[in-house]
Design a protein around this motif. Sequence first.
Motif, short mmCIF file in Angstrom:
data_model
loop_
_atom_site.label_atom_id
_atom_site.label_comp_id
_atom_site.label_asym_id
_atom_site.label_seq_id
_atom_site.Cartn_x
_atom_site.Cartn_y
_atom_site.Cartn_z
N GLU A 31 -8.32 -2.42 2.38
CA GLU A 31 -7.32 -2.08 1.37
C GLU A 31 -6.37 -3.25 1.16
O GLU A 31 -6.27 -4.14 1.99
N GLN B 185 -2.88 -5.04 6.64
CA GLN B 185 -3.63 -4.22 5.69
C GLN B 185 -5.08 -4.05 6.12
O GLN B 185 -5.66 -2.97 5.98
N ALA C 96 -9.03 -5.87 -1.41
CA ALA C 96 -9.54 -4.97 -2.44
C ALA C 96 -9.25 -5.54 -3.84
O ALA C 96 -10.11 -5.49 -4.73
N ILE D 207 0.85 -1.18 0.00
CA ILE D 207 0.00 0.00 0.00
C ILE D 207 0.89 1.24 0.00
O ILE D 207 1.84 1.32 0.79
N TYR E 233 -10.92 2.28 -12.84
CA TYR E 233 -9.67 2.71 -12.21
C TYR E 233 -8.70 3.37 -13.20
O TYR E 233 -7.55 3.63 -12.83
N ILE F 189 -17.42 -1.25 0.23
CA ILE F 189 -16.27 -0.90 1.07
C ILE F 189 -15.58 -2.20 1.48
O ILE F 189 -16.22 -3.10 2.05
N HIS G 77 -4.85 -0.09 7.85
CA HIS G 77 -5.05 0.86 6.75
C HIS G 77 -6.53 1.19 6.61
O HIS G 77 -7.40 0.40 7.01
N GLN G 78 -6.80 2.35 6.01
CA GLN G 78 -8.18 2.74 5.77
C GLN G 78 -8.84 1.78 4.78
O GLN G 78 -8.17 1.12 3.99
N ARG G 79 -10.13 1.72 4.84
CA ARG G 79 -10.89 0.90 3.91
C ARG G 79 -10.85 1.51 2.52
O ARG G 79 -10.55 2.68 2.33
N HIS G 80 -11.17 0.68 1.54
CA HIS G 80 -11.17 1.08 0.14
C HIS G 80 -12.59 0.99 -0.40
O HIS G 80 -13.28 -0.01 -0.17
N GLU G 81 -13.03 2.01 -1.12
CA GLU G 81 -14.33 1.96 -1.77
C GLU G 81 -14.13 1.53 -3.22
O GLU G 81 -13.41 2.19 -3.99
N CYS G 82 -14.74 0.41 -3.59
CA CYS G 82 -14.63 -0.10 -4.95
C CYS G 82 -15.20 0.93 -5.93
O CYS G 82 -16.34 1.38 -5.78
#
Length: 99
Positions: A43, A25, A47, A8, A64, A40, A29-34
């Motif tokens: 990360e 991870q 993800a 990351i 992306y 959510i 770490h912060q979450r990831h929004e697809c």
Amino acid sequence: MNRWTCGIAGCGREFDGPEEVIVHQTTEHQRHECAVCGTIVPEGYFAIRHAFDEHTRSEYVRAYDADSSDVRAREAVKEEIEENADLQRVVKRLNARSE
């Protein structure tokens, strides 16, 4: 023994095994929004797994702004983790942390 590095951006912490990287991870770490569906997810590995298990490669590329080398790099990470990690052990560790 080879060390496993958190990929990351800005992290680079090293761990003894892939399970430790995934737990790190997921918890540090912060979450990831697809970008495809808005789900959510943690990360990192989770993800990547979500993107490639739930969506087509073309959906990933469009959402992306990726290219084929981006797809290949993430598929390689997913494959390496799945070949080397005990994912059931990861789930048990994550569940134990949440109790």
